[in-house]
Design an enzyme around this catalytic site. Structure first.
Site, PDB file in Angstrom:
ATOM      1  N   ASP A 104      -2.579   1.318   0.416  1.00 41.37           N
ATOM      2  CA  ASP A 104      -1.746   0.334  -0.284  1.00 41.37           C
ATOM      3  C   ASP A 104      -2.645  -0.830  -0.633  1.00 41.37           C
ATOM      4  O   ASP A 104      -3.406  -1.315   0.202  1.00 41.37           O
ATOM      5  CB  ASP A 104      -0.580  -0.134   0.588  1.00 41.37           C
ATOM      6  CG  ASP A 104       0.511  -0.797  -0.243  1.00 41.37           C
ATOM      7  OD1 ASP A 104       1.565  -0.171  -0.451  1.00 41.37           O
ATOM      8  OD2 ASP A 104       0.292  -1.951  -0.704  1.00 41.37           O
ATOM      9  N   CYS A 135      12.304   3.244  -6.765  1.00 45.52           N
ATOM     10  CA  CYS A 135      13.667   2.900  -6.360  1.00 45.52           C
ATOM     11  C   CYS A 135      14.339   2.086  -7.460  1.00 45.52           C
ATOM     12  O   CYS A 135      15.012   1.094  -7.218  1.00 45.52           O
ATOM     13  CB  CYS A 135      13.685   2.188  -5.015  1.00 45.52           C
ATOM     14  SG  CYS A 135      12.648   0.730  -4.918  1.00 45.52           S
ATOM     15  N   ASP A 148       4.473   6.681  -4.696  1.00 43.62           N
ATOM     16  CA  ASP A 148       5.719   5.911  -4.569  1.00 43.62           C
ATOM     17  C   ASP A 148       5.450   4.499  -5.084  1.00 43.62           C
ATOM     18  O   ASP A 148       5.146   3.593  -4.327  1.00 43.62           O
ATOM     19  CB  ASP A 148       6.126   5.900  -3.085  1.00 43.62           C
ATOM     20  CG  ASP A 148       7.495   5.269  -2.864  1.00 43.62           C
ATOM     21  OD1 ASP A 148       8.375   5.455  -3.729  1.00 43.62           O
ATOM     22  OD2 ASP A 148       7.680   4.591  -1.834  1.00 43.62           O
ATOM     23  N   ASP A 166      -7.205  -0.342  -4.739  1.00 47.33           N
ATOM     24  CA  ASP A 166      -6.339  -0.305  -5.911  1.00 47.33           C
ATOM     25  C   ASP A 166      -6.142   1.170  -6.256  1.00 47.33           C
ATOM     26  O   ASP A 166      -7.089   1.859  -6.644  1.00 47.33           O
ATOM     27  CB  ASP A 166      -7.024  -1.068  -7.059  1.00 47.33           C
ATOM     28  CG  ASP A 166      -6.249  -0.937  -8.361  1.00 47.33           C
ATOM     29  OD1 ASP A 166      -5.202  -0.231  -8.375  1.00 47.33           O
ATOM     30  OD2 ASP A 166      -6.690  -1.528  -9.364  1.00 47.33           O
ATOM     31  N   GLY A 167      -4.938   1.618  -6.107  1.00 51.01           N
ATOM     32  CA  GLY A 167      -4.646   3.038  -6.290  1.00 51.01           C
ATOM     33  C   GLY A 167      -4.990   3.578  -7.664  1.00 51.01           C
ATOM     34  O   GLY A 167      -5.285   4.775  -7.811  1.00 51.01           O
ATOM     35  N   ARG A 188       0.460  -5.944   3.504  1.00 50.95           N
ATOM     36  CA  ARG A 188       1.426  -4.856   3.689  1.00 50.95           C
ATOM     37  C   ARG A 188       0.813  -3.681   4.462  1.00 50.95           C
ATOM     38  O   ARG A 188       1.521  -2.994   5.194  1.00 50.95           O
ATOM     39  CB  ARG A 188       1.990  -4.420   2.334  1.00 50.95           C
ATOM     40  CG  ARG A 188       3.025  -5.428   1.804  1.00 50.95           C
ATOM     41  CD  ARG A 188       3.456  -5.140   0.386  1.00 50.95           C
ATOM     42  NE  ARG A 188       4.223  -3.920   0.241  1.00 50.95           N
ATOM     43  CZ  ARG A 188       5.557  -3.861   0.279  1.00 50.95           C
ATOM     44  NH1 ARG A 188       6.258  -4.951   0.475  1.00 50.95           N
ATOM     45  NH2 ARG A 188       6.183  -2.719   0.125  1.00 50.95           N
ATOM     46  N   GLY A 230       5.489   1.863   4.923  1.00 49.49           N
ATOM     47  CA  GLY A 230       5.154   3.057   5.678  1.00 49.49           C
ATOM     48  C   GLY A 230       6.294   3.979   6.063  1.00 49.49           C
ATOM     49  O   GLY A 230       6.084   4.938   6.806  1.00 49.49           O
ATOM     50  N   GLY A 231       7.474   3.720   5.563  1.00 47.25           N
ATOM     51  CA  GLY A 231       8.627   4.564   5.912  1.00 47.25           C
ATOM     52  C   GLY A 231       8.402   6.024   5.559  1.00 47.25           C
ATOM     53  O   GLY A 231       8.609   6.924   6.372  1.00 47.25           O
TER      54      GLY A 231
HETATM   55  C1  SAM Z   1       7.727   1.055  -3.268  1.00 50.23           C
HETATM   56  S1  SAM Z   1       6.478   0.345  -2.320  1.00 50.23           S
HETATM   57  C2  SAM Z   1       5.983   1.676  -1.272  1.00 50.23           C
HETATM   58  C3  SAM Z   1       6.934   1.950  -0.146  1.00 50.23           C
HETATM   59  C4  SAM Z   1       6.401   2.963   0.860  1.00 50.23           C
HETATM   60  N1  SAM Z   1       6.027   4.201   0.210  1.00 50.23           N
HETATM   61  C5  SAM Z   1       7.403   3.250   1.952  1.00 50.23           C
HETATM   62  O1  SAM Z   1       8.072   4.276   1.886  1.00 50.23           O
HETATM   63  O2  SAM Z   1       7.501   2.458   2.898  1.00 50.23           O
HETATM   64  C6  SAM Z   1       5.184   0.169  -3.451  1.00 50.23           C
HETATM   65  C7  SAM Z   1       3.884  -0.297  -2.865  1.00 50.23           C
HETATM   66  O3  SAM Z   1       2.876  -0.203  -3.854  1.00 50.23           O
HETATM   67  C8  SAM Z   1       1.869  -1.139  -3.553  1.00 50.23           C
HETATM   68  N2  SAM Z   1       1.010  -1.299  -4.729  1.00 50.23           N
HETATM   69  C9  SAM Z   1       1.162  -2.109  -5.794  1.00 50.23           C
HETATM   70  N3  SAM Z   1       0.152  -1.945  -6.662  1.00 50.23           N
HETATM   71  C10 SAM Z   1      -0.669  -1.024  -6.124  1.00 50.23           C
HETATM   72  C11 SAM Z   1      -1.911  -0.464  -6.530  1.00 50.23           C
HETATM   73  N4  SAM Z   1      -2.472  -0.797  -7.689  1.00 50.23           N
HETATM   74  N5  SAM Z   1      -2.478   0.444  -5.725  1.00 50.23           N
HETATM   75  C12 SAM Z   1      -1.908   0.795  -4.554  1.00 50.23           C
HETATM   76  N6  SAM Z   1      -0.752   0.293  -4.132  1.00 50.23           N
HETATM   77  C13 SAM Z   1      -0.145  -0.613  -4.893  1.00 50.23           C
HETATM   78  C14 SAM Z   1       2.661  -2.350  -3.138  1.00 50.23           C
HETATM   79  O4  SAM Z   1       1.876  -3.186  -2.308  1.00 50.23           O
HETATM   80  C15 SAM Z   1       3.841  -1.733  -2.400  1.00 50.23           C
HETATM   81  O5  SAM Z   1       3.641  -1.771  -1.021  1.00 50.23           O
END
Ligand code: SAM
Lengths: 370, 269
Positions: free
Chosen positions: A190, A296, A241, A223-224, A195, A171-172
């Site tokens: 997410d 990242c 992201d 699921d995004g 998370r 969540g940042g």
């Molecule tokens: C790089 S992190 C996001 C960090 C966040 N944007 C932040 O700034 O704190 C990627 C996130 O994508 C999520 N993720 C993985 N597969 C996903 C999906 N199919 N749909 C939605 N989110 C997903 C993971 O659980 C993870 O928390």
């Protein structure tokens, strides 16, 4: 005997380093040793100021030598980038990847005055102390990689916008977007339930309840990749992201490492997942809306290639025309704080450097034309 | 003993009869010029007064017994005034011990002139270091003599520290004893060694050899890591900027300090 290792022969962190050595030495060439040393050394943080806290005065941090990198920009760089656009216009990136005019972009680079992120100056290795809660319990700042602010700034949220953060936990970035206080409706998603729970906890330590009401905020765990099926052509801004090889993290933490043997399949599948997430984000945006893709990792396969494929697939399969937005004005503006990779085909990337040990952060902005 | 009396007699011919009282005249008799004699006289009286003054002449005699001339002896004492307080029998024993360890004429004088503190180290301490170098680090007798000659300060180092430094270079850097000797490794502090090494390692320019002694990159020679000034090291070996190394050094210093602190806490509990 002191140096005889007790670790397994090929811990995931070692595998990650071997993998990066072989791919990034080719991709980054001469730059790789410097980036490598930075990745393996202590990183720097930024303190995202929390406007909702009574302790959000930057005075304390400024007394320690911090400065808000968003306002402390390279003015000279701005000047010379303003003189440049003519030259840049000549560059053509092919049919589907037109970069928009640099001068247009300069005027549209409106950064929210409410986002403040403090960093210690170049070469200064002082650490931030953990944030303290004010009398209502809200924390004064959120510590994160300062380079992660850039995708949020690039997203260019304006008054009245509705915004989707497709992969939002912990969540940042969503917190930074909330600081703008101009979002009409924010949807944070997410896929991971644990998370999103963490994200909710973060929100509750930073943001007053009335701003987290159902009318203003929706938190989901879908699921995004399926988003386009649920809610198309809706959001003014979409942040994608995505999960990635989290290069810095993969080099220091063996637990749960994406380079462990048991996760090989998952790792290989990342570019496909990223592509699907970006395409879903593109579909979720409204025509005229803007999408920011970010990771990242330094990996070209997870960065530029994903964007390029998404742009052409959006057109072929869905008839959506996109424009890659030129972010060079922004990199010029912040080059006092970050090192940017030179000459990327699409997007911009903060590369780690010992004196400015932020990143890696890749970002690319797309504008939906249709 | 007869032998040492004989030797002091040979080395300081001007001192024909045994003297016990320190005076300008007795110093002049030993071959010091008037000015030198005054300098010595002054430092002795400033030192610990009575007890020192009594044995100073025999101490000086022992120093002359190494074949040093008066001005070398004076320089030595200026560099290391503690020597005034060392009594003759101990001093003689220490000198004899260094000779036994292979510091023969010429190298003995050079070593002592360069690092007179070596004569303040008790024979037993030196023996411990020598045993340590032989048994824990597997240096040959000949190599140990070289270490004493090239890096006499090693004798005053803490043995744990010395062991750590040796093991770091041997195991982590994969360097054999011969190369350590060639580079005069022991002249460098542990922090100097590991800072440059870690920097190269993190840049991907240095690797710990595997069991067969192989590495995927060609490691630079220890000599070209340590025995060059910082600018040359950065431009020729590390291929990095001074700014990067400066930040890196500060990061390392903090990291090691925290480890030490942490280590102490662990040891205490
Ligand atoms: C790089 S992190 C996001 C960090 C966040 N944007 C932040 O700034 O704190 C990627 C996130 O994508 C999520 N993720 C993985 N597969 C996903 C999906 N199919 N749909 C939605 N989110 C997903 C993971 O659980 C993870 O928390």
């Amino acid at each position: 005997e002191k140096w005889a290792t007790t670790r397994p022969k090929h811990p995931p962190t070692t595998l990650a380093l071997q993998h990066f050595d072989s791919t990034y030495s080719v991709q980054l060439g001469q730059l790789w040793p410097s980036v490598r040393a930075a990745l393996l050394s202590e990183r720097k943080y930024g303190a995202l100021l929390n406007h909702f806290s009574h302790d959000a005065s930057p005075a304390d941090l400024e007394a320690q030598g911090c400065r808000d990198f968003i306002t402390d920009t390279d003015t000279q760089a701005q000047l010379c980038s303003e003189q440049e656009p003519e030259v840049r216009l000549e560059e053509e990136d092919g049919v589907s990847l037109k970069k928009s005019h640099a001068d247009q972009q300069l005027s549209s680079l409106r950064l929210s005055p409410n986002i403040k992120c403090l960093v210690f100056p170049r070469g200064n290795i002082t650490r931030f102390k953990p944030a303290k809660p004010d009398m209502l319990g809200y924390l004064g700042y959120y510590l994160m990689d300062a380079a992660s602010m850039l995708p949020c700034l690039v997203l260019d949220v304006q008054e009245g916008h509705s915004v989707l953060d497709l992969c939002a936990a912990p969540g940042g970035k969503a917190l930074a977007l909330l600081q703008t206080q101009s979002i009409d409706f924010l949807c944070v998603n997410d896929t991971s339930v644990s998370r999103t729970t963490r994200l909710k906890r973060v929100f509750h330590s930073y943001v007053p309840k009335q701003l987290l009401s159902k009318q203003k905020l929706r938190i989901t765990s879908f699921d995004g990749t399926k988003w386009g099926e649920i809610e198309r052509d809706t959001f003014d801004r979409v942040l994608v992201d995505v999960p990635c090889t989290t290069d810095r993290h993969s080099l220091i933490e063996d637990d749960n490492n994406i380079f462990s043997k048991s996760r090989t399949g998952e790792r290989r599948g990342l570019p496909q997942l990223q592509l699907e997430l970006l395409l879903a984000g593109i579909e979720a945006a409204c025509p005229g809306g803007e999408i920011v893709y970010s990771t990242c990792t330094l990996s070209q396969v997870q960065n530029q290639s994903v964007v390029e494929q998404a742009v052409s697939l959006a057109l072929e399969d869905r008839g959506i025309q996109l424009q890659v937005v030129d972010l060079r004005p922004l990199t010029h503006m912040f080059r006092k704080t970050f090192h940017f990779a030179p000459d990327l085909h699409v997007g911009e990337m903060v590369i780690p450097h010992l004196a400015a040990n932020f990143g890696p952060i890749y970002m690319c902005k797309l504008k939906r034309l249709t | 003993t007869l032998l040492s009396a004989q030797r002091s007699h040979d080395a300081a011919p001007l001192c024909s009869k045994p003297v016990t009282e320190l005076s300008l005249r007795s110093l002049a008799n030993m071959g010091f010029t008037d000015i030198q004699a005054e300098q010595i006289y002054d430092s002795v009286s400033k030192a610990r007064g009575g007890s020192t003054a009594k044995h100073v002449l025999s101490t000086l005699t022992a120093l002359f017994s190494m074949g040093l001339n008066p001005s070398s002896v004076l320089k030595l004492l200026e560099k290391c005034p503690e020597l005034y307080t060392v009594k003759e029998p101990q001093l003689q024993q220490r000198i004899d011990n260094l000779r036994k360890l292979g510091l023969v004429e010429g190298s003995l004088q050079r070593t002592v002139s360069h690092h007179p503190q070596i004569l303040t180290v008790p024979v037993k301490t030196i023996k411990n270091v020598v045993v340590f170098l032989r048994e824990n680090c597997l240096f040959t007798t000949h190599q140990i003599t070289d270490i004493l000659r090239d890096s006499p300060a090693t004798l005053q180092e803490n043995l744990d520290q010395l062991e750590y430094k040796f093991q770091y270079v041997y195991f982590r850097m994969g360097i054999k004893q011969t190369e350590m000797l060639k580079t005069r490794l022991f002249r460098f502090t542990l922090d100097e060694v590991r800072c440059r090494h870690t920097f190269l390692e993190r840049r991907g320019l240095y690797q710990t050899p595997d069991k067969k002694g192989q590495t995927a990159v060609i490691n630079p020679k220890l000599d070209s890591v340590l025995n060059i000034d910082l600018d040359t090291f950065l431009s020729n070996v590390a291929k990095a900027s001074a700014e990067e190394y400066d930040v890196f050094q500060r990061l390392m210093a903090r990291e090691w300090q925290e480890q030490e602190h942490y280590g102490k806490i662990e040891a205490d509990s």
